[in-house]
Write a protein that holds these residues in place. Structure first.
Motif: not given
Length: 241
Positions: A62-79
């Motif tokens: 996901v991207n944000s127009t706030a500072a035009a930077t991606p929101m990618r500071f996380s990982t998926f956790f799965n089972v």
């Protein structure tokens, strides 16, 4: 002297006889244990696999127009859970169902008191995949490669932390595929540990969440990204019946 000689003959004869019965190569010979392998390498087996995994996105979710930077500071956790069926041992068919969970947030750049402090994003997916693996050996450690494809039921949700009425939820079916490789380690004839790494792809569509029409305050726009590529790591137990 004759009596002493007779005793020595009996003693050495008994030792030689004992060594022969124990299958030693002479009195001080060597004994080598035969190789033992847990993997039964049956032509066909039915089994299950239970795994924990994570997706590390290599493209933005996901991207944000706030500072035009991606929101990618996380990982998926799965089972994940799989049904397994082997053909001629080396080929293994599998069907997998999983649950993927991801969330991230970004602090808003504006100091406007009417604006939320953070905008947040959640991603949930339930993938259903069919695939095939090829296993390269019949020892206790078995390398493999595989390919799987299917569909994921994807739900994406954007919110602002202090404005509950400003939220969006979008659901779609996304084509999903993965190219995998790893190792199986048999710790018993009917069970073992699987370690796996894969290139993972979800064909999501782009979606823009723009809350400007719902409030006079200025909010960032969240852009749900298309075509998510990730690296997947998984480990789990498999059991054969």
């Amino acid at each position: 002297m004759k009596f002493l000689f007779f005793i020595l003959v009996l003693a050495f004869g008994s030792v030689d006889s004992f060594a022969a019965k124990k299958d030693f190569k002479g009195l001080f010979g060597s004994y080598q244990r035969e190789k033992f392998t847990e993997n039964e390498a049956n032509d066909s087996d039915l089994g299950v696999d239970l795994s924990l995994s994570s997706l590390l996105p290599v493209t933005s979710v996901v991207n944000s127009t706030a500072a035009a930077t991606p929101m990618r500071f996380s990982t998926f956790f799965n089972v994940e859970g799989s049904l397994l069926f082997s053909l001629a041992y080396h080929w293994q068919l599998y069907a997998t169902v999983g649950y993927f969970s991801y969330d991230t947030r970004k602090e808003n750049s504006s100091n406007d008191a009417n604006q939320a402090l953070f905008h947040q994003f959640e991603f949930k997916a339930v993938p259903i995949l069919l695939g095939v693996r090829y296993r390269f050996g019949v020892d206790d450690i078995v390398p493999f490669v595989g390919l799987g494809a299917g569909v994921s039921r994807v739900t994406r949700r954007g919110t602002f932390d202090t404005v509950s009425q400003n939220s969006n939820e979008e659901t779609q079916n996304a084509i999903t595929a993965q190219l995998q490789g790893g190792l199986e380690f048999y710790f018993s004839p009917r069970a073992g540990l699987r370690l796996e790494v894969a290139a993972h792809y979800m064909k999501t569509a782009e979606f823009r969440y723009d809350p400007q029409s719902a409030t006079p305050a200025v909010f960032p726009v969240m852009i749900y990204q298309p075509n998510i590529f990730s690296i997947r790591y998984a480990s789990g137990l498999f059991f054969l019946f």
